[in-house]
Enzyme design. Structure first.
Site, PDB file in Angstrom:
ATOM      1  CB  THR A 125      21.586  18.032  25.083  1.00 51.96           C
ATOM      2  OG1 THR A 125      21.571  18.122  23.663  1.00 51.96           O
ATOM      3  CG2 THR A 125      21.530  19.432  25.679  1.00 51.96           C
ATOM      4  CE  LYS A 150      20.457  23.250  24.535  1.00 49.58           C
ATOM      5  NZ  LYS A 150      20.173  24.087  23.347  1.00 49.58           N
ATOM      6  CG  ASP A 175      23.124  25.948  22.009  1.00 49.14           C
ATOM      7  OD1 ASP A 175      23.268  27.155  21.712  1.00 49.14           O
ATOM      8  OD2 ASP A 175      22.076  25.312  21.791  1.00 49.14           O
ATOM      9  CG  ASP A 224      20.127  27.046  16.986  1.00 45.12           C
ATOM     10  OD1 ASP A 224      19.222  26.958  16.141  1.00 45.12           O
ATOM     11  OD2 ASP A 224      20.048  26.486  18.090  1.00 45.12           O
ATOM     12  CE  LYS A 246      18.237  23.612  16.831  1.00 50.36           C
ATOM     13  NZ  LYS A 246      17.950  24.362  18.081  1.00 50.36           N
ATOM     14  CB  CYS A 274      16.117  18.116  16.897  1.00 48.91           C
ATOM     15  SG  CYS A 274      16.868  17.507  18.441  1.00 48.91           S
ATOM     16  CG  ASP A 298      20.281  15.071  22.239  1.00 48.48           C
ATOM     17  OD1 ASP A 298      19.677  15.943  21.593  1.00 48.48           O
ATOM     18  OD2 ASP A 298      20.886  15.314  23.302  1.00 48.48           O
TER      19      ASP A 298
END
Length: 327
Positions: A125, A150, A175, A224, A246, A274, A298
């Site tokens: 990320t 992100k 994301d 998500d 998740k 996660c 990660d």
């Protein structure tokens, strides 16, 4: 006789982690431990304010529902009586770990996985930042095979273009963490497709999912914040091509495996992600991530300090967890 203990642990992040909703410099997790027959089963969760959770509320919930576990309730009973969320994840994960340690049967076999877990390549990320800073981070990590960027809305095309230039050979997913408007989805996805982006995660606020059914997008969309457990899954069909599973949202491995099977039956691709957490939090998710299209586990790579024992990483490749860590 099973005995439950609950605690709050804190781990520093290597720098600052920023998404569209804010920044953090540490990871705050809750650990449930179940002790029986001289062995300890552990589970970790991340209380998430986005879903109305806090350290105190999650610890209280674990103690409340953990009393039934101490009295002999099994995982199926826990899944049927306790709401999905971080607290159930910690208890469910601890129960799987305890069962494995007491029986000598590893979790993967008890869970019915078709084969022993194999190493997985995780996304890495890149925290939300200026195009220049994200490009610099990409350049430092240009040997990694997959980045997750992100994003937040305005300026996102410039961010992705800068990263693409800095790491031309790295696969990209993005994301938005609910940060886009409906008007952004079609033009942004067209431009991002030209930059080689392979997936867009949660572009709109969850409450606006219905808008996605009528918006053209050349890149698959992944749910998500809109995706939790099996309840409500049907609302995602026709709006998303992928689902991010998740464990802090499903409420543990038990529900995550069932949700994965439901999503695959509906023709959705699987991503396993996660919250930012330690290796203990990643280990149950590693089981669900076997065979997933996208793996995003990660969390330990972004910490200044992890647990001991921890996952072994070879670059972005995660080796299966040892029994000493979990499962």
């Amino acid at each position: 006789m099973v005995q439950l203990t609950v605690r709050h642990d804190s781990f520093p992040i290597a720098g600052t982690f920023t998404i569209s909703r804010g920044s953090k410099t540490s990871v705050e997790v809750v650990v449930a431990e179940l002790t029986a027959d001289g062995v300890v089963g552990r589970g970790e969760c991340v209380p998430y304010a986005r879903y109305g959770e806090s350290i105190d509320s999650v610890m209280a919930q674990i103690r409340e529902f953990g009393a039934a576990v101490e009295a002999g309730q099994d995982r199926a009973g826990l899944n049927a009586t306790m709401p999905a969320g971080a607290a159930r994840n910690a208890l469910d994960s601890a129960m799987w770990d305890l069962e494995a340690k007491r029986s000598g049967v590893p979790v993967w076999r008890a869970a019915g996985l078709p084969a022993e877990p194999v190493p997985l390549v995780t996304a890495y990320t890149l925290s939300l930042d200026t195009p220049e800073n994200m490009a610099a981070s990409a350049a430092r990590n240009a040997t990694r095979p997959l980045f997750k960027l992100k994003l937040t809305g305005e300026g996102d095309l410039e961010r992705v273009a800068a990263v693409r230039e800095a790491a031309p050979d790295t696969r990209l997913i993005v994301d938005a963490n609910e940060g886009w408007s409906a008007a952004m989805v079609e033009p942004f996805s067209e431009k991002l497709a030209e930059l080689g982006v392979e997936m867009i995660e949660q572009p709109l606020p969850a409450a606006e999912d219905a808008l996605l059914a009528d918006v053209a997008h050349p890149i698959p969309l992944c749910a998500d914040e809109s995706a939790h457990a099996r309840h409500g899954f049907e609302d995602l069909v026709g709006k998303y091509e992928m689902i991010n599973i998740k464990l802090d949202k499903t409420g543990g491995l038990t529900e995550a495996l069932a949700l994965k099977a439901m999503a695959e039956a509906a023709g959705m691709e699987i991503m396993v992600g996660c919250m930012l957490a330690t290796s203990l939090g990643m280990a149950p998710a590693f089981m669900v991530a076997q065979g997933a299209k996208v793996v995003d586990l990660d969390g330990p790579l972004l910490l200044a300090r992890d647990r001991d024992p921890a996952f072994e990483f070879q670059g972005s490749t995660m080796l299966p967890p040892t029994a000493a860590l979990w499962g």
